[in-house]
Motif scaffolding. Structure first.
Motif, PDB file in Angstrom:
ATOM      1  N   SER A 120       0.299 -64.692  53.447  1.00 17.48           N
ATOM      2  CA  SER A 120      -0.678 -64.421  54.496  1.00 17.48           C
ATOM      3  C   SER A 120      -2.053 -64.861  53.984  1.00 17.48           C
ATOM      4  N   ALA A 121      -3.027 -64.969  54.901  1.00 16.21           N
ATOM      5  CA  ALA A 121      -4.373 -65.423  54.516  1.00 16.21           C
ATOM      6  C   ALA A 121      -4.943 -64.547  53.408  1.00 16.21           C
ATOM      7  N   GLU A 122      -4.733 -63.241  53.525  1.00 20.38           N
ATOM      8  CA  GLU A 122      -5.284 -62.307  52.538  1.00 20.38           C
ATOM      9  C   GLU A 122      -4.615 -62.476  51.174  1.00 20.38           C
ATOM     10  N   GLU A 123      -3.270 -62.562  51.217  1.00 18.75           N
ATOM     11  CA  GLU A 123      -2.511 -62.709  49.966  1.00 18.75           C
ATOM     12  C   GLU A 123      -2.881 -64.014  49.263  1.00 18.75           C
ATOM     13  N   THR A 124      -2.995 -65.077  50.032  1.00 11.24           N
ATOM     14  CA  THR A 124      -3.236 -66.383  49.422  1.00 11.24           C
ATOM     15  C   THR A 124      -4.635 -66.443  48.805  1.00 11.24           C
ATOM     16  N   GLN A 125      -5.599 -65.777  49.443  1.00  7.18           N
ATOM     17  CA  GLN A 125      -6.960 -65.728  48.899  1.00  7.18           C
ATOM     18  C   GLN A 125      -6.970 -64.960  47.584  1.00  7.18           C
ATOM     19  N   SER A 126      -6.270 -63.814  47.554  1.00 14.08           N
ATOM     20  CA  SER A 126      -6.311 -63.007  46.334  1.00 14.08           C
ATOM     21  C   SER A 126      -5.533 -63.697  45.217  1.00 14.08           C
ATOM     22  N   ASP A 127      -4.485 -64.441  45.583  1.00 12.27           N
ATOM     23  CA  ASP A 127      -3.713 -65.205  44.610  1.00 12.27           C
ATOM     24  C   ASP A 127      -4.580 -66.311  43.983  1.00 12.27           C
ATOM     25  N   ALA A 128      -5.285 -67.044  44.840  1.00 13.44           N
ATOM     26  CA  ALA A 128      -6.148 -68.123  44.342  1.00 13.44           C
ATOM     27  C   ALA A 128      -7.281 -67.555  43.496  1.00 13.44           C
TER      28      ALA A 128
END
Ligand code: COA
Length: 266
Positions: free
Chosen positions: A76-84
């Motif tokens: 999800s947008a949130e997960e991908t941001q925190s992953d990056a």
């Protein structure tokens, strides 16, 4: 401690080794987390004065683990941001270490591997080292590594190597300022890293941290009253420290300063 990162402290030298040779030391979320933890530990451990970043196997680092990147593309947008942000945070930690960092580079250093090299203070490569910013070839971009890579090689060279994704040699990496020294092979690599480490260990530990902060504060800023006042303030403060007084006294008294212990340089 997980086996994807090995750490060792020996005579003032903190050695962090990427240990995922079967994947060419490509980093996934676990490796990023463990590397981040190791960097924090090394930076806060009083027994460590210099940090060497090395790796096992034939590659220094094949950058981001593409299985992990592929999986993350479905987040999800949130997960991908925190992953990056995890990767960005690890590079920032490396870049902002108070202790001097030395990259020991053998074999391929691609994508994020170039980012690791660029975020270290000093980089020494074996002649067989190869570099590439391969991201666009994979349909992605060298985003989080870009501040460090551009700071190391400059915008002009970044335009070529980030856009072509072509491989370049250790000699070219040396020419464009990504690495400071190249040596014929792995035996010479240890020797060259050892010499750099000895030079660093001969220097005031607090002065090294202050010097890193100085470079960061002054680089790319116009030489105006603000910078001049800042630099004057820094030397006024540092020469009055215990370490500053000891270093100058040791020189004048023709003796070694007290930080040059049995293990440390000089
Ligand atoms: N992520 C995940 N797996 C990787 C990887 C990466 N970045 N780099 C290599 N691997 C894996 C390969 O898929 C292969 O897996 P397999 O054994 O399951 O097939 C294994 O590591 C060995 O790699 P291989 O390509 O067979 O070895 P090689 O010696 O011929 O080449 C490299 C090594 C590093 C030059 C080559 O694998 C490569 O170019 N990797 C991509 C690096 C890259 O572009 N990184 C940037 C990512 S943003």
């Amino acid at each position: 401690m997980s086996e994807t990162i090995l750490t060792e402290i020996d005579k003032g030298i903190g050695i962090i080794t990427l240990n995922r040779a079967e994947r060419h030391n490509a980093f996934d979320d676990a490796l990023i987390r463990e590397l981040s933890e190791a960097l924090v530990r090394m930076d806060t451990d009083h027994d460590v004065r210099v940090v060497v970043l090395s790796s096992t196997g034939k590659s220094f680092c094949a950058g981001a683990d593409l299985n992990w990147m592929k999986k993350a593309a479905g987040y999800s947008a949130e997960e991908t941001q925190s992953d990056a942000l995890g990767l960005a945070g690890m590079l920032r930690l490396l870049n902002e270490m108070r202790k001097p960092t030395v990259a020991r580079v053998q074999g391929p250093a691609y994508g994020g591997g170039v980012g690791l090299v660029a975020a270290c203070d000093i980089a020494i490569a074996a002649f067989d080292a190869q570099f590439a910013l391969t991201e666009v070839r994979l349909g992605i971009i060298p985003a989080v590594i870009s501040p460090y890579v551009i700071a190391a090689i400059g915008e002009r060279k970044a335009r070529r190597y980030m856009l072509t994704a072509e491989r370049f040699s250790a000699a070219e990496a040396y020419r464009i300022g990504l690495v400071h020294e190249i040596v014929p092979g792995e035996a010479e690599l240890d020797e060259a890293v050892g010499e750099i480490v000895d030079s660093l260990l001969a220097n005031g530990p607090c002065a090294l941290g202050e010097c890193k902060a100085l470079i960061k504060a002054v680089a790319n800023r116009p030489i105006g009253s603000e910078v001049i006042l800042d630099t004057a303030g820094r030397i006024a403060r540092v020469r009055a420290t215990t370490e500053g007084r000891e270093g100058m006294a040791a020189f004048l008294e023709k003796r070694k300063p007290n930080w040059v212990s049995s293990f440390g340089g000089g």
